[in-house]
Each structure stands twice: as C-alpha cells, then as structure tokens.
Design a protein around this motif. Structure first.
Motif, PDB file in Angstrom:
ATOM      1  N   ASN A   6      73.078  43.015  87.877  1.00  0.00           N
ATOM      2  CA  ASN A   6      73.671  44.110  87.110  1.00  0.00           C
ATOM      3  C   ASN A   6      75.140  44.308  87.469  1.00  0.00           C
ATOM      4  OD1 ASN A   6      71.676  44.972  85.353  1.00  0.00           O
ATOM      5  ND2 ASN A   6      70.725  46.316  86.866  1.00  0.00           N
ATOM      6  N   GLU A   7      75.463  44.116  88.725  1.00  0.00           N
ATOM      7  CA  GLU A   7      76.846  44.308  89.162  1.00  0.00           C
ATOM      8  C   GLU A   7      77.800  43.299  88.531  1.00  0.00           C
ATOM      9  OE1 GLU A   7      75.974  46.251  93.602  1.00  0.00           O
ATOM     10  OE2 GLU A   7      76.475  44.127  93.391  1.00  0.00           O
ATOM     11  N   LYS A   8      77.269  42.145  88.119  1.00  0.00           N
ATOM     12  CA  LYS A   8      78.106  41.119  87.507  1.00  0.00           C
ATOM     13  C   LYS A   8      78.510  41.486  86.074  1.00  0.00           C
ATOM     14  CE  LYS A   8      76.003  37.280  90.087  1.00  0.00           C
ATOM     15  NZ  LYS A   8      75.206  36.027  89.946  1.00  0.00           N
ATOM     16  N   HIS A   9      77.706  42.307  85.386  1.00  0.00           N
ATOM     17  CA  HIS A   9      77.925  42.604  83.976  1.00  0.00           C
ATOM     18  C   HIS A   9      79.034  43.636  83.780  1.00  0.00           C
ATOM     19  CE1 HIS A   9      74.919  40.299  81.849  1.00  0.00           C
ATOM     20  NE2 HIS A   9      74.007  40.628  82.755  1.00  0.00           N
ATOM     21  N   ASP A  10      79.761  43.478  82.674  1.00  0.00           N
ATOM     22  CA  ASP A  10      80.758  44.457  82.243  1.00  0.00           C
ATOM     23  C   ASP A  10      80.104  45.308  81.167  1.00  0.00           C
ATOM     24  OD1 ASP A  10      82.873  45.929  81.367  1.00  0.00           O
ATOM     25  OD2 ASP A  10      84.110  44.236  80.738  1.00  0.00           O
ATOM     26  N   TYR A  11      79.833  46.573  81.479  1.00  0.00           N
ATOM     27  CA  TYR A  11      79.171  47.463  80.543  1.00  0.00           C
ATOM     28  C   TYR A  11      80.148  48.416  79.850  1.00  0.00           C
ATOM     29  CZ  TYR A  11      74.836  45.865  82.694  1.00  0.00           C
ATOM     30  OH  TYR A  11      73.802  45.081  83.154  1.00  0.00           O
ATOM     31  N   GLY A  12      81.395  48.020  79.756  1.00  0.00           N
ATOM     32  CA  GLY A  12      82.386  48.864  79.106  1.00  0.00           C
ATOM     33  C   GLY A  12      83.257  49.582  80.116  1.00  0.00           C
ATOM     34  N   PRO A  13      84.314  50.269  79.633  1.00  0.00           N
ATOM     35  CA  PRO A  13      85.277  50.914  80.541  1.00  0.00           C
ATOM     36  C   PRO A  13      84.637  51.906  81.509  1.00  0.00           C
ATOM     37  CG  PRO A  13      86.088  50.899  78.279  1.00  0.00           C
ATOM     38  CD  PRO A  13      84.675  50.446  78.214  1.00  0.00           C
ATOM     39  N   ASP A  14      83.630  52.656  81.035  1.00  0.00           N
ATOM     40  CA  ASP A  14      82.977  53.633  81.913  1.00  0.00           C
ATOM     41  C   ASP A  14      81.475  53.379  82.015  1.00  0.00           C
ATOM     42  OD1 ASP A  14      82.288  54.272  79.372  1.00  0.00           O
ATOM     43  OD2 ASP A  14      83.175  56.279  79.370  1.00  0.00           O
TER      44      ASP A  14
END
Length: 486
Positions: A365-373
C-alpha cells in the motif's frame, strides 16, 4: 479613426455612422449596412442578413444574438434567415418566420442544471471529506499494525530461538542416552547368552546350536532371512535382508548346522555377531525375535532334541525387562517436553507468517500513489461495472479493467493534475498492440462508472464519477452565485 500607413498608402477615414471592414480598407456607409447586399469581403456589413453567407462561416461568425435576459452569442451569417431559430430571442429569423422567445426558459433550465451540479458537488465534497477521514484512519491503523507486527516478530524470533535451544538440548540428551542404552543392550546380550547356557549346558548338539542361533537372532530380525530360512525354518519368521557380508556368514552358519559340526557353527555365529555389532543394529525387537526363533525351532519335527528348549525360552523371557528398560532413553516428562517444544515451533512459525503477510500488505500500500491527499485510497480493492451496448465493462481503481473477459489494461499512472487514470498493457490487439483505457475522473456524489467507449481501435475512454474528484474551487462558487442572482 486614425490613419495607418501600409505600403505607402493610408487607410481611409471612417465617417460618422459608417463602418470599416476588410481590415479597415473598405468603408461602408450607414445606409448600406444590413441592406441585404454584401459590400465587405469579410461580411461585416450584413450582420443581420444572410447576404454575406458566402463568406467562410468558420472564419467569420459575425451575427450577434442579443438574447436579452440570457446569454448573447455569435452565430454565422449563413444561419440568418435560414428558417431555423438559432437565437433564443428569435432575432436571427426576423424577416422570414416568427420565433418564440425562449430565452427565459433556457436561462431557467441552465440555472436548474447548475444548481443540480452545485448540489452534486456539495454532496460530493461532504463524502470526499468522509473518504479522506477514512483514508487517514486506514493509514493510522496500518501504522499501528506495522509497529505491532514488527515488535511481535522480534518477540517471536526470540521465543523461537529459546525453544529451539531447548529442542537441541533434549535431542542431544536423547542421542547420548540412546548411545548409552545401545551399549548397555550389547552387554545384556552376553548376559542372555550366559544365562541360557547355564540352563541348558548338557543338551544335544542341536540344542546348543539353537541357543547360538537364538542369541544371534536377538541382534537383528534380518538374521532370520540369512540363517533360519536357509536352515529350514518357516517363512513367516523371516525378514528382508540386504547386507552381503552378514548374509554370507549366515549361509556358512546354516551349512555348519546342517552338517552337525557344532564347533564350526559356533565359530560362524561368533563371526556373525561381530558383523552385527559393527553395523550398529537396533536392539528394540531383539527379545521378540529371539523368542520367535526358539518357538519356531521347537515346532520342527525332524529332531526330538530341538524340543528341549523350554529352559532357554524361560531364560530369554526373564531377561526381557532389563532390555526394555535400557531402551527407554528419555523420561516421560522429557519426551513430553520435547514434543511440546516442537509443537511450539510450529505455532510460532504460523504466527510469524501472519505478521509477515501484514507487513507485506502494508508495504504494498505504501508504494501506491492514492492522490495528493490519499482521498482515492478507499477505492482500492473495489470494482465498478456497467453494461454498455452488448459489452460488460469493469474498472477496478488501482487494479484491472476489462471488457467482458478481455483485459483492457492494468492501472499504470495518473494523468496530469490527478484528473484521470491510465490503464496499460491490456490484451494484445492485432495491428495495434496492447489495449489501453483512459478513465476521466469527474466530481460526483457517488462512485459510478458513467460511460465507456472505444475512441480508437482497442483504445478505450471512460468517465468515472467519484466524490474523491470534487475539490474546493472559489471561481466555480462565484460563477454559481452569479447565476443565482441573475
């Protein structure tokens, strides 16, 4: 107007009420404006007629719809007096047909649509805040779970090392006691022989041979195959045997038995015992094998002297408790402790695997970019479907997408400003390559796959509504407020 020099010439002055057209080089007096005759090449003198419709409409959209109480707009002169009402106030068809003024209705409809969109956006923003809070809670929970898992793994490894040390200690003790027990059992074999010989010292040669054979057999079940079977004993007391040296010695002993050469038979048995000791034979079944062979020899009918073996059987039976005791290498308490320690290792390893899985999931999960916030984080693991025409489409944010059972891409990257998703490396498409999907994100009050279409061959475009795409925008708020006051 001023005078401008161009190739040594000056643009003409524009009299009062006239207009300049064709970049200022042509002057049209007021009485020639809108006279249904096109005087200007650019058509600017006939904005309210279709006289200049021959002029390229894509270049000169010069007729202005005033649309009082609504929005004014420019249309092409070719649409003036063409029998179609293009202006909501009907001003483009004043000379041919009467158009109903629908500007108020269009203004009300547009206002209603903007109010609907404003409500959707307001609801979406509220839900976005909930999604954001949920995402923050998940991040905090993951942080706690990560800390707990790391701490638990440290403690479990320490505990495992301690338990393994105990296992190593007990197994070393077991090996030591087993070695001592085997040594004691070997000594006990000589005691059995002496006891048996004391009981039947005056028996016939056959009885003496049976004693030697029983003692030899007590060392290993395999001896039965080498000596008793070749010596005529029943098949049911024989066993498998592969050692060539021992087999050869057993054959020699059997030959001496058959020849009634007692001295030679004794020598062969002694040699056989030596070979058996060198092979570190397990003595656990020695007693039962010896008794079996005595019983089998007594059952033979070819010589009466073999039946006088009861004292031997009694001697062998009386000595059995000492043999059994010597083979108990660990106490019951120690055996239970060893079994419990091994079970504890299995349990510890299972718990370690659980914590490792937790850490692996968190790190993924830490590897993923889930958007600015990280507002989009709550969409991970969800899938959204819609049937369009004859196809069933499915889009899984940060996962896969498909058309029926055909992959149209896996999540790859965000678009500019986090306003779209790019799904890449879908199923191969002949002549094109891998299928791809572009998902345009739009503010909505629910997560909803709105539309999917094939923009190019094997290139798909979708619209996805989600509260996560709603953002605070002062300019948009101002525009909505302006509409409300109009």
């Amino acid at each position: 107007s001023g005078v401008y020099a161009f190739w040594g010439k000056a643009k003409p002055q524009v009299p009062e009420g006239a207009i300049a057209c064709d970049d200022g080089w042509n002057i049209v007096e007021s009485e020639r404006i809108n006279d249904d005759f096109c005087d200007c090449d650019d058509g600017h003198d006939e904005p309210r007629t279709s006289a200049c419709s021959r002029v390229s409409s894509s270049r000169y959209p010069s007729f202005k719809c005033e649309n009082v109480r609504y929005e004014s707009k420019m249309i092409y002169t070719s649409r003036v007096n063409d029998g179609v009402c293009d202006c909501c106030d009907g001003s483009d068809e004043a000379s041919k047909i009467i158009c109903e003024n629908v500007c108020d209705a269009e203004a009300a409809a547009k206002k209603a649509e903007r109010e609907r969109l404003a409500l959707v956006r307001s609801t979406g923003l509220a839900k976005r805040r909930e999604m954001l809070q949920c995402s923050k809670n998940e991040l905090a929970a993951d942080a706690r779970a990560k800390e707990f898992a790391e701490s638990a793994l440290t403690d479990l490894q320490l505990r495992r090392d301690q338990v393994q040390d105990e296992i190593d200690r007990l197994e070393a003790l077991q090996r030591e006691l087993k070695s001592a027990a085997e040594e004691a059992a070997q000594k006990n074999t000589a005691e059995i022989l002496n006891s048996a010989m004391d009981v039947v010292t005056e028996t016939s040669q056959a009885s003496s041979a049976a004693i030697r054979l029983a003692v030899a057999a007590s060392e290993i079940e395999a001896l039965m195959d080498a000596t008793t079977r070749l010596g005529g004993l029943p098949e049911e007391i024989t066993d498998k045997f592969d050692d060539v040296d021992i087999l050869s010695s057993g054959v020699d002993g059997s030959q001496a038995w058959n020849d009634q050469n007692l001295e030679s038979f004794h020598a062969k048995c002694e040699h056989l015992l030596t070979l058996l000791h060198m092979n570190e034979i397990d003595l656990e079944h020695a007693k039962s094998v010896a008794l079996d062979i005595v019983s089998s020899i007594k059952s033979l009918s070819h010589t009466e002297s073999l039946r006088n073996l009861d004292p031997l059987a009694a001697a062998l039976g009386a000595s059995s408790p000492n043999i059994e005791k010597s083979l108990e290498v660990l106490t019951p308490e120690q055996s239970q402790a060893l079994a419990s320690a091994k079970a504890a290792i299995v349990d510890i390893d299972a718990k370690k695997r659980q914590h490792d899985d937790t850490l692996r999931r968190i790190k993924e999960n830490e590897k993923h970019d889930y958007g600015p916030d990280a507002a989009y984080r709550t969409l991970k693991g969800q899938c959204f479907s819609k049937r369009i025409a004859k196809y069933d489409y499915e889009v899984c944010p940060f996962g896969n997408s498909k058309q029926d059972h055909t992959s149209i891409g896996k999540f790859g990257t965000w678009g500019n400003d986090y306003n779209s998703w790019n799904f890449e490396h879908g199923q191969y498409c002949s002549g094109v390559g891998a299928r791809t999907l572009l998902v345009n994100l739009r503010c909505g009050d629910e997560n909803n796959l709105v539309d999917v279409y094939e923009s190019e061959m094997c290139k798909y475009t979708a619209t996805f509504d989600t509260p996560a795409a709603c953002v605070e925008n002062d300019e948009e708020n101002a525009a909505i407020s302006s509409d409300d006051s109009s």
